[in-house]
Design an enzyme around this catalytic site. Sequence first.
Site, PDB file in Angstrom:
ATOM      1  N   GLU A  15      37.052  27.882  17.440  1.00 46.80           N
ATOM      2  CA  GLU A  15      35.756  28.080  18.098  1.00 46.80           C
ATOM      3  C   GLU A  15      34.754  26.995  17.691  1.00 46.80           C
ATOM      4  OE1 GLU A  15      34.441  29.856  20.344  1.00 46.80           O
ATOM      5  OE2 GLU A  15      35.481  31.764  20.557  1.00 46.80           O
ATOM      6  N   ARG A 104      30.239  40.564  12.338  1.00 50.64           N
ATOM      7  CA  ARG A 104      30.093  39.146  12.002  1.00 50.64           C
ATOM      8  C   ARG A 104      29.357  38.442  13.131  1.00 50.64           C
ATOM      9  NH1 ARG A 104      33.269  36.250  15.487  1.00 50.64           N
ATOM     10  NH2 ARG A 104      35.359  36.983  16.017  1.00 50.64           N
ATOM     11  N   ASN A 106      29.214  35.514  16.007  1.00 49.82           N
ATOM     12  CA  ASN A 106      30.203  35.011  16.957  1.00 49.82           C
ATOM     13  C   ASN A 106      29.728  33.656  17.473  1.00 49.82           C
ATOM     14  OD1 ASN A 106      32.677  35.321  18.413  1.00 49.82           O
ATOM     15  ND2 ASN A 106      31.491  35.784  20.244  1.00 49.82           N
ATOM     16  N   ASP A 124      36.013  44.901  15.331  1.00 50.96           N
ATOM     17  CA  ASP A 124      36.940  45.636  16.204  1.00 50.96           C
ATOM     18  C   ASP A 124      36.430  45.531  17.648  1.00 50.96           C
ATOM     19  OD1 ASP A 124      38.743  47.270  17.431  1.00 50.96           O
ATOM     20  OD2 ASP A 124      38.072  49.119  16.457  1.00 50.96           O
ATOM     21  N   ASN A 155      28.366  35.732  23.924  1.00 47.06           N
ATOM     22  CA  ASN A 155      29.143  34.502  23.980  1.00 47.06           C
ATOM     23  C   ASN A 155      28.477  33.535  24.958  1.00 47.06           C
ATOM     24  OD1 ASN A 155      31.470  33.061  23.119  1.00 47.06           O
ATOM     25  ND2 ASN A 155      32.715  34.897  23.371  1.00 47.06           N
ATOM     26  N   ASP A 207      34.029  32.933  27.860  1.00 49.18           N
ATOM     27  CA  ASP A 207      34.029  32.685  26.410  1.00 49.18           C
ATOM     28  C   ASP A 207      33.004  31.593  26.106  1.00 49.18           C
ATOM     29  OD1 ASP A 207      34.832  32.534  23.657  1.00 49.18           O
ATOM     30  OD2 ASP A 207      36.787  33.304  24.228  1.00 49.18           O
TER      31      ASP A 207
END
EC number: 3.1.1.17
Length: 297
Positions: A15, A104, A106, A124, A155, A207
């Site tokens: 990423e 977390r 991203n 999760d 995202n 994404d």
Amino acid sequence: MHAELILDARNATGESPVWHPREQALYWVDIPARRLHRWRLADGASQSWEADEMIACIARREDGRGGGWIAGMQSGVFQLQPGDDGRLQSTRLAPVEHAVPAMRFNDGRCDRQGRFWAGTMLLDMAAGARVGALYRFDGESGPLTARLGDFIVPNGLAFSPDGTRMYLSDSHPEVQAIWAFDYDTDSGIPYNRRLFVDMREFPGRPDGAAVDEDGCYWICGNDAGLVHRFTPDGRLDRSLAVPVKKPAMCAFGGPGLATLFVTSIRPAGDLSDQPLAGGLFALSPGVKGLEEPVFRG
């Protein structure tokens, strides 16, 4: 258009690619491996450094302010400096108070004025919990304050060439939407949110993204092996293929910023149909990108 394999990196979740113009090198992260990677154009050499917790997104710091990187990690925003011992020297600049445990950061990047933006998600992802939020870090001390909320997997963060439009997506299968916002460049406040693209109408989940010099928005179509280019009015202009199912994020770099680099994900299981999953690829899209802003907080 042929995608060139730059590095068979085998990243679990590659990423946040960022081109470093002075070094003529591409940096990116592998989130669960807690690693920052670098690939140099001159000799094709690669190197990596390990952090103490997962690194999700990065932005360069101004060289005159110590250089290194700003990063969204698990417990907040950090300053990172690659060391000679293969470790990342890390200093937490601002903690984050997550909505629930096991979260977390991203996707994230700097706006055109050098403010660092990053979103959070539940580890999760399958749970589909709308506990993600978008944060802005200007350099102030103290816990971060959520600026936008109600996301599952925020995202696709990007900014128009003049900085007056912000893009943001949610890549979770239940959402698959890309929004556009008007963006006040003085205050750093997004407003007038509206649907830019309903990605359920196109192959792949939205994404990571990038914007080119024409103001068009490139976004990886995760699960579809495609990178899509949308015009500023939300029209699909073209789709470029990569030889893996899960392209994760794209970034312009190379000479003249004419190369589109693409990181990817290497899922568990049988990979006989995509042995290069997790690799770093390069495309020649026929357009040029913009130099990524550095953090100026």
